[in-house]
Design a protein around this motif. Sequence first.
Motif, short mmCIF file in Angstrom:
data_model
loop_
_atom_site.label_atom_id
_atom_site.label_comp_id
_atom_site.label_asym_id
_atom_site.label_seq_id
_atom_site.Cartn_x
_atom_site.Cartn_y
_atom_site.Cartn_z
N VAL A 77 0.84 -1.29 -0.16
CA VAL A 77 -0.05 -0.02 0.06
C VAL A 77 0.98 1.25 -0.01
O VAL A 77 1.46 1.36 0.85
N ASP A 78 0.73 1.95 -1.03
CA ASP A 78 1.65 3.28 -1.28
C ASP A 78 0.70 4.30 -0.84
O ASP A 78 -0.48 4.58 -1.30
N TRP A 79 0.83 5.11 0.22
CA TRP A 79 0.36 6.60 0.63
C TRP A 79 1.25 7.76 0.34
O TRP A 79 2.14 7.80 0.47
N TRP A 80 0.38 8.74 -0.11
CA TRP A 80 1.09 9.99 -0.30
C TRP A 80 0.13 11.26 -0.46
O TRP A 80 -1.25 10.92 -0.25
N THR A 81 0.55 12.43 -0.48
CA THR A 81 -0.11 13.59 -0.40
C THR A 81 0.72 14.66 -1.22
O THR A 81 1.68 14.62 -1.14
N THR A 82 -0.18 15.50 -2.03
CA THR A 82 0.66 16.59 -2.50
C THR A 82 0.64 17.91 -1.46
O THR A 82 1.06 19.02 -1.92
N GLN A 83 0.09 17.73 -0.36
CA GLN A 83 -0.05 18.75 0.50
C GLN A 83 1.28 18.89 1.57
O GLN A 83 1.87 17.70 1.49
N GLN A 84 1.57 19.84 2.34
CA GLN A 84 2.68 19.87 3.46
C GLN A 84 1.82 19.31 4.74
O GLN A 84 1.31 19.80 5.23
N ALA A 85 2.16 17.90 4.74
CA ALA A 85 1.53 17.07 5.96
C ALA A 85 2.27 17.63 7.31
O ALA A 85 1.42 17.65 8.17
N THR A 86 3.34 18.32 7.38
CA THR A 86 3.75 18.85 8.55
C THR A 86 2.99 20.23 9.10
O THR A 86 3.04 20.41 10.05
N ALA A 87 2.35 20.63 7.97
CA ALA A 87 1.67 21.78 8.40
C ALA A 87 0.00 21.66 8.78
O ALA A 87 -0.63 22.33 8.92
N TRP A 88 -0.46 20.49 8.66
CA TRP A 88 -1.74 19.94 9.01
C TRP A 88 -2.19 20.48 10.28
O TRP A 88 -1.43 20.13 11.29
N THR A 89 -3.21 20.73 10.48
CA THR A 89 -4.04 21.06 11.55
C THR A 89 -5.14 20.38 11.60
O THR A 89 -5.86 20.11 10.64
N ALA A 90 -5.65 20.30 12.91
CA ALA A 90 -7.25 19.51 12.93
C ALA A 90 -8.04 20.18 12.40
O ALA A 90 -9.32 19.67 12.08
N ASP A 91 -8.25 21.68 12.27
CA ASP A 91 -9.18 22.38 11.79
C ASP A 91 -9.42 22.45 10.22
O ASP A 91 -10.20 23.23 9.58
N VAL A 92 -8.50 21.71 9.43
CA VAL A 92 -8.77 21.95 7.92
C VAL A 92 -8.86 20.51 7.37
O VAL A 92 -8.44 19.59 8.04
N GLU A 93 -9.23 20.73 6.26
CA GLU A 93 -9.44 19.29 5.53
C GLU A 93 -8.19 18.99 4.61
O GLU A 93 -7.25 19.76 4.46
N LYS A 94 -7.97 17.57 4.74
CA LYS A 94 -6.62 17.08 4.06
C LYS A 94 -7.02 16.27 3.00
O LYS A 94 -8.03 15.41 2.98
N SER A 95 -6.07 16.04 2.03
CA SER A 95 -6.24 15.22 1.02
C SER A 95 -5.18 14.09 0.88
O SER A 95 -4.04 14.23 0.93
N VAL A 96 -5.45 12.74 1.13
CA VAL A 96 -4.37 11.64 0.80
C VAL A 96 -5.03 10.80 -0.31
O VAL A 96 -6.17 10.27 -0.60
N GLN A 97 -3.85 9.94 -0.99
CA GLN A 97 -4.30 9.10 -2.00
C GLN A 97 -3.41 7.94 -1.51
O GLN A 97 -2.50 7.77 -0.77
N LEU A 98 -3.99 6.70 -2.08
CA LEU A 98 -3.40 5.65 -1.92
C LEU A 98 -3.39 4.65 -2.88
O LEU A 98 -4.36 4.94 -3.88
N ALA A 99 -2.45 3.72 -3.40
CA ALA A 99 -2.81 2.93 -4.61
C ALA A 99 -2.10 1.41 -3.94
O ALA A 99 -0.98 1.68 -3.12
N ALA A 100 -2.74 0.20 -4.03
CA ALA A 100 -2.46 -0.94 -3.61
C ALA A 100 -2.06 -1.90 -4.84
O ALA A 100 -2.86 -1.77 -5.63
N HIS A 101 -1.16 -2.61 -4.42
CA HIS A 101 -0.97 -3.89 -5.63
C HIS A 101 -0.46 -5.03 -4.95
O HIS A 101 0.04 -4.96 -3.53
#
Length: 237
Positions: free
Chosen positions: A109-133
Amino acid sequence: MRPPAPPPPRRRRALLVGAVLIGTATLSACQLPDVSMSPSAAEVAVTSAPAATSSSPADRRSGTGTTDEAVVTSPATTEAVAAPTRPAGELDTGSATHVVTAGDRQVVVDWWTTQQATAWTADVEKSVQLAAHLEGGDPDLEVLITRFSAVLDDGTTRTSLVDDRGEFAFQPPYPYGTALTVPASPAGTASVSLDVQFDLLVETEPGSQRYFRQTVLDTLVLPFAAPAGATPSQETR
């Protein structure tokens, strides 16, 4: 030569009377000191002792007592409590890979994001992608994904993000991929976890069209930073 003759008796008596009178006069002239006015030992002790003063607690509080007392009060101190340190997250570098064993195969399972994960806070929406093989096992056996689900867990509630059902080819070279939208969490949430589940059907023999079930689970934890402008809490003692 003869010794002088003793004086006659009358003269001796006269001399004796004179001596007595002289002694009496001498005693009357020598007066003893007058001790009637001397203070007694008790009076001396009372006179020499300093006067004691006392004041009641009420007098000391109101300031009417005879003894001055300084009242010292400790001022309240305020200590800053540092905000919790954000732990490192797997997506801090942008991506992470998990390998989960499923029988004689591995689900990668490969997880990734195009956002800056270190700046994520609880009060904002996040986007995460995954691909499994799949890796390993007999490549001639058909493998299907009949259900993929993703659940968001913030430690208090569990929220379903995806519930994808069907018969999706999963044997190489076919992967399974999706995007997850992680909604905002309640204020004060330190982290959330993404719990995903793959329900697989694996063919028993090539071309048999008979299958057995396998379930694969994986989890990704997303830690949050403190919101912008947040200050450490203060504790007053």
